[in-house]
Design an enzyme around this catalytic site. Structure first.
Site, PDB file in Angstrom:
ATOM      1  N   ARG A  30     -24.896 -29.167  37.209  1.00  0.00           N
ATOM      2  CA  ARG A  30     -23.993 -28.293  36.450  1.00  0.00           C
ATOM      3  C   ARG A  30     -24.770 -27.147  35.820  1.00  0.00           C
ATOM      4  O   ARG A  30     -24.293 -26.003  35.796  1.00  0.00           O
ATOM      5  CB  ARG A  30     -23.256 -29.100  35.381  1.00  0.00           C
ATOM      6  CG  ARG A  30     -22.240 -30.077  35.931  1.00  0.00           C
ATOM      7  CD  ARG A  30     -21.499 -30.789  34.816  1.00  0.00           C
ATOM      8  NE  ARG A  30     -20.608 -29.894  34.100  1.00  0.00           N
ATOM      9  CZ  ARG A  30     -20.024 -30.184  32.940  1.00  0.00           C
ATOM     10  NH1 ARG A  30     -20.265 -31.345  32.348  1.00  0.00           N
ATOM     11  NH2 ARG A  30     -19.223 -29.311  32.353  1.00  0.00           N
TER      12      ARG A  30
ATOM     13  N   CYS B  23     -23.811 -28.278  25.399  1.00  0.00           N
ATOM     14  CA  CYS B  23     -23.487 -29.018  26.623  1.00  0.00           C
ATOM     15  C   CYS B  23     -22.199 -28.420  27.170  1.00  0.00           C
ATOM     16  O   CYS B  23     -22.027 -27.211  27.122  1.00  0.00           O
ATOM     17  CB  CYS B  23     -23.355 -30.519  26.330  1.00  0.00           C
ATOM     18  SG  CYS B  23     -22.139 -30.905  25.046  1.00  0.00           S
TER      19      CYS B  23
END
Length: 277
Positions: free
Chosen positions: A178, A231
């Site tokens: 990611r 995050c």
């Protein structure tokens, strides 16, 4: 900082003591905001109360990202409902090594709200069961409400504009895939904040799902004069902050909106592919 982890055997002993902790079950599943409560009802540390990621540990998703922090008043009301005050020790747990969402609860209670005695159950519910701990079923009675009004510390967090203009080292807790922009199963845009480094929260754990030793974490965690943790939505970033606490290092500040807020403004830059830009 005070000790931030507790073992399952220590928890079992403390629950039989004169000053038992308030145990908060923070289990959650991204994409299913009812899963945590169902898991808790199906089996939990006896006497523990459910603390819900979407209802208690976050405000409604929107411009602030997928899991923006609740308002101080809303979180104070949650703590009062659960009978939490500075005189009541607290233990938080989940079943993902602290990633969903015990570390978020620890950060909100200990770092943001200033509770003096909050610990994370190392290994979570799995460790409790491995130690032979029994499970309670169904509902648990709520304690008497507290009157605690925390003095929230706004300096422990940054907003998007501060991250955009700041010089802090940005540490991303998402997976390498990611971070590099190779896969993005949740958010609309792939990539990372320019200048960030990737420290997946899962790397803080051993294969057994316990936190690595303080010395190992100290050797592995990124170094910087000032660090901001982020995050996807400000949840697993707290796991990295907890790892810094275990390592005995200064705590990074949290960017609560994280990637899910960052990408809402197309003027904010996006980087892909490399570990650091």
């Amino acid at each position: 900082m005070n000790r931030v982890l507790i073992t399952a055997s220590e928890l079992a002993e403390s629950l039989q003591g004169q000053d038992p902790p308030r145990v908060l079950d923070c289990r959650a599943r991204l994409g299913d905001n009812t899963a945590g409560h169902r898991l808790w009802e199906a089996g939990h540390v006896p006497g523990s109360l459910h603390l819900d990621l979407d209802r208690d540990l976050a405000a409604e998703p929107g411009e602030g990202g997928r899991h923006p922090l609740p308002s101080p008043d809303a979180f104070a009301a949650t703590l009062q409902r659960l009978g939490i005050s500075p005189s009541v020790p607290v233990v938080v747990l989940d079943d993902m090594g602290g990633q969903l969402a015990a570390a978020r609860a620890w950060w909100m209670l200990s770092v943001w709200a200033g509770h003096p005695d909050v610990r994370v159950l190392d290994g979570g519910l799995h460790a409790w069961q491995e130690e032979g701990g029994e499970l309670g079923l169904g509902q648990e009675p709520l304690p008497e409400p507290s009157q605690w009004q925390p003095a929230f510390d706004g300096s422990t967090r940054l907003d998007a504009d501060e991250v955009f203009s700041g010089r802090e080292l940005k540490v991303d807790a998402r997976s390498q895939e990611r971070f590099r922009g190779e896969a993005e199963p949740i958010d609309a845009v792939a990539g990372h904040i320019p200048g960030a480094v990737c420290r997946p929260s899962a790397a803080n754990l051993t294969e057994a799902g316990r936190f690595k030793a303080a010395e190992a974490l100290d050797a592995e965690l990124p170094h910087g004069e000032a660090i901001v943790a982020y995050c996807g939505s400000g949840v697993t970033a707290c796991h990295n902050i907890l790892a810094y606490a275990i390592a005995g290092r200064p705590l990074p500040r949290l960017y609560p909106g994280s990637w899910s807020e960052w990408i809402r403004d197309p003027s904010r830059p996006v980087a892909r592919a490399t570990d650091r830009d």
